[in-house]
Structure formats: C-alpha cells, structure tokens
Design a protein around this motif. Sequence first.
Motif, PDB file in Angstrom:
ATOM      1  N   ARG A 153       0.689  -1.227  -0.087  1.00 40.29           N
ATOM      2  CA  ARG A 153      -0.137  -0.025   0.066  1.00 40.29           C
ATOM      3  C   ARG A 153       0.170   1.383   0.165  1.00 40.29           C
ATOM      4  NH1 ARG A 153      -5.320   1.104   0.867  1.00 40.29           N
ATOM      5  NH2 ARG A 153      -5.572   3.321   2.372  1.00 40.29           N
ATOM      6  N   TYR A 154       0.409   2.156  -0.656  1.00 38.01           N
ATOM      7  CA  TYR A 154       1.299   3.783  -0.412  1.00 38.01           C
ATOM      8  C   TYR A 154       0.532   4.846  -1.050  1.00 38.01           C
ATOM      9  CZ  TYR A 154       4.464   6.827  -2.980  1.00 38.01           C
ATOM     10  OH  TYR A 154       4.872   7.764  -3.210  1.00 38.01           O
ATOM     11  N   LEU A 155       1.088   5.491   0.212  1.00 40.26           N
ATOM     12  CA  LEU A 155       0.695   6.985   0.066  1.00 40.26           C
ATOM     13  C   LEU A 155       1.379   7.873   0.554  1.00 40.26           C
ATOM     14  CD1 LEU A 155      -1.133   5.267   4.239  1.00 40.26           C
ATOM     15  CD2 LEU A 155      -2.260   5.502   2.306  1.00 40.26           C
ATOM     16  N   ILE A 156       0.741   8.995   0.236  1.00 36.31           N
ATOM     17  CA  ILE A 156       1.336  10.003   0.075  1.00 36.31           C
ATOM     18  C   ILE A 156       0.779  11.388   1.351  1.00 36.31           C
ATOM     19  CG2 ILE A 156       2.244  12.442  -1.039  1.00 36.31           C
ATOM     20  CD1 ILE A 156       2.252  10.450  -3.855  1.00 36.31           C
ATOM     21  N   ILE A 157       2.210  11.742   2.350  1.00 35.05           N
ATOM     22  CA  ILE A 157       1.466  12.208   3.488  1.00 35.05           C
ATOM     23  C   ILE A 157       2.343  13.422   3.550  1.00 35.05           C
ATOM     24  CG2 ILE A 157       1.301  12.412   5.743  1.00 35.05           C
ATOM     25  CD1 ILE A 157       0.490   9.379   5.455  1.00 35.05           C
ATOM     26  N   SER A 158       1.109  14.195   4.093  1.00 39.08           N
ATOM     27  CA  SER A 158       2.267  16.025   4.318  1.00 39.08           C
ATOM     28  C   SER A 158       3.118  16.067   5.665  1.00 39.08           C
ATOM     29  CB  SER A 158       0.588  16.901   4.264  1.00 39.08           C
ATOM     30  OG  SER A 158       1.610  18.295   4.611  1.00 39.08           O
ATOM     31  N   SER A 159       3.805  16.469   5.266  1.00 34.97           N
ATOM     32  CA  SER A 159       4.675  16.544   6.371  1.00 34.97           C
ATOM     33  C   SER A 159       3.573  17.424   7.683  1.00 34.97           C
ATOM     34  CB  SER A 159       6.893  16.903   6.173  1.00 34.97           C
ATOM     35  OG  SER A 159       5.627  18.742   5.773  1.00 34.97           O
ATOM     36  N   ARG A 160       3.316  18.115   7.344  1.00 37.19           N
ATOM     37  CA  ARG A 160       2.040  19.128   8.537  1.00 37.19           C
ATOM     38  C   ARG A 160       1.040  18.310   8.893  1.00 37.19           C
ATOM     39  NH1 ARG A 160       5.981  21.400   6.963  1.00 37.19           N
ATOM     40  NH2 ARG A 160       6.226  23.669   6.529  1.00 37.19           N
ATOM     41  N   PHE A 161       0.920  17.010   8.364  1.00 35.74           N
ATOM     42  CA  PHE A 161      -0.361  16.030   8.595  1.00 35.74           C
ATOM     43  C   PHE A 161       0.006  15.643  10.618  1.00 35.74           C
ATOM     44  CE2 PHE A 161      -2.089  11.766   9.785  1.00 35.74           C
ATOM     45  CZ  PHE A 161      -3.547  11.798   8.923  1.00 35.74           C
ATOM     46  N   VAL A 162       0.140  15.573  11.152  1.00 37.42           N
ATOM     47  CA  VAL A 162       0.786  15.518  12.462  1.00 37.42           C
ATOM     48  C   VAL A 162       0.116  16.945  13.356  1.00 37.42           C
ATOM     49  CG1 VAL A 162       1.255  14.409  14.955  1.00 37.42           C
ATOM     50  CG2 VAL A 162       1.379  13.463  12.631  1.00 37.42           C
TER      51      VAL A 162
END
Length: 349
Positions: free
Chosen positions: A232-241
């Motif tokens: 499974r592949y995800l792109i997450i913003s570094s501002r997610f948390v």
Amino acid sequence: MELAEQIERDIGTLVDKHRRAALESPSRKETLLHWLATIDTPTSTLKKRRRVMTWDKLNTRIQQGYGMGHGADYQPWLTLRRKNSSRESNQVAAHLHPLHRPGYFFSRGEYQIALLLLWLGIHDLREQYPLWPIAHPHPLYGAPGTDGLQLGYCTGLLDIAAEAGIEHGHFPGTDIPYVATIDFLVTVRDGSDFDLVAISCKPIEDPAQEVKWRTLERLELERRYAERNGIRYLIISSRFVPILMAGQLEWCMERASLADTPHLAQSVLGFSREFTSAPNLAVSDAVARASESQQLSLEEGWAVFRHCAWTQAIDIDLSTPLLTSYPARRSGRTLRERLRRSLFEGRAK
C-alpha cells in the motif's frame, strides 16, 4: 541476514565487474599519472576533493547492514551526518523507545509522523528504506513470523524506471545507480497476517501546490515499486500531525516501554483502573490517587501515566491540550482506531 548476504553477493559481482573495467581502461594510467602530478601541488591551491560514491564504498555499506534488518536490528540506509545537513528543514535523531533503536529523520515533519505511526501500534517502522536498483528479496524477508510466507523477489527500481520511461539517476559524479529511499516502510501485523505500507512524507500542504517535475517522477517510481510488490502506498503532508499532538506524543513515547523498570510495569493495570475509576478528578489528582494505590512515588506515578497514555491503557485524547488541572479528555482510543483504519485499511493488489 539472508537479505544482506544476497544483496552483498549481487553488489559484489558489480563491484568486481567495474573494478576490472577500470583497471583495463586505456585511460587508467593517464588518470594515475595526473593524480600523482597533483601531490606536489601546494595545499593552498588545491580544491577540496568532493566525496563521491564508489563501488567499494557501496559494497561496504551493504556489508555493514545499512538498509537491512527488522525491529531493533534495522539500520536506515541514510543517517544524519554533518555533510548531509539541510538548510530548509530541522533534522532529528531520536531514540525510538517502542523499537529500542535510534531513528533518523530528515525533517521534523517526518519525525512527528513517525511518532504518530508508533502510537498507532504498528508492528515495525523502517525509515529511509532503500528501494534497491537491482532485484532483491521482499522487504518482509527475514522478519520474525514470516518463515512460512512465499515472498519471492522484488523487481529492481532500475527495471521499473526503464518500464516507466523515467530516468533512474546515479550517485553524483559517478555511473553508479543511485539507491533511492522511501521515507517510511511500515509493517502492520494482524495475527499471522502481515501488510506493508510505504509512506512518502513531503512538504505539500495544498493539493493544488506546484511540485517540481523531478519530485513527481520520484513519487511515481515509489508508487510503481509499491504496486509491483503488493505494498500500500501513501503520500502524506509533513504537516499531517499537529504540533501540539506531536509534542504530547513525544512526551509519552519516552515511557512507551517499562522494560527497564519491571516494578512499574507490574503496576500498570492497577494504576489505570484506579485512574479511570474517578473520571471527574483533575489529571494531577487522579495521578496522585492512582500512585498512592500502587504504593508508587509521585514521580513514578507520572511515568506510569505517560506509559498508559501512550498505550491507551488510559483512554485519553492526545490530540487536545493535556491540562493537568482538568479531567482527562476521553476518546483517544476512538481517535487511534479511526486513524489506523484510514492509514492501514485496504491491501494493495
């Protein structure tokens, strides 16, 4: 360490091939003579020699186990060193207590996402994980509990890039294929079932934000690598948390494990029951009461509280301000389960 041995053999073959080619090259003698001629040059006129990758250096890194292992034995392919510091982001080296090893993150956003992933109760986290350019054993190969799985080999990123018509890239100043890395490779375990989630952490805040073309190509290669290997592949913003939540997670993570204090570990169940039995008490009062019930000092009681907040033995929402003069806000378990489903549900086909 079968993975290390196999990669080492394959890279070793390439090392020998390129060493022979270099020795047989007609320009080899001229290069050596030119290098010898520079020895007597005054150091004040010499330019600083640029450090470049060589086949021998690449082979040595693989022999040392970089980019291999699981759990506490994992060594990231990339680590933080003075020469690879960044002017644009705050890099973080921190001990990952749930994994009992140090972690290396090339931005604070990466570190904060790692804190969240660990809090969600994943089985393993491997940052700066290499997407080897040559065919290699599956990333789960050698992990405890996977002995009976038919994992097979993974296609190297060089072939995937060629299929996609995307330039793979080389180490600067060399003809050696670059060893690309993905920010996180997460192992999620449910009984005897294992799933992998590859996560790319990027400073993207707006879906409409313009992204450099080369960055898009790298993301596409990551996606194709994951798809090819059932990940499974995800792109997450570094501002997610959120910063507040990240800070509270970091405070609690230091007590994620009580292995070095067994007497505190034995108090967790009784402490959490006593704490939750009085939901209207302020957090500080509830900690004092639970500590007394377990014959712990107040300092020890706060250590157990942080452990319970991390493991959610005490249901507490760490995404909201933890005000010790007020009762604890519940629904942390609900939040954690919702995040787990959103990030890890669904298996790549």
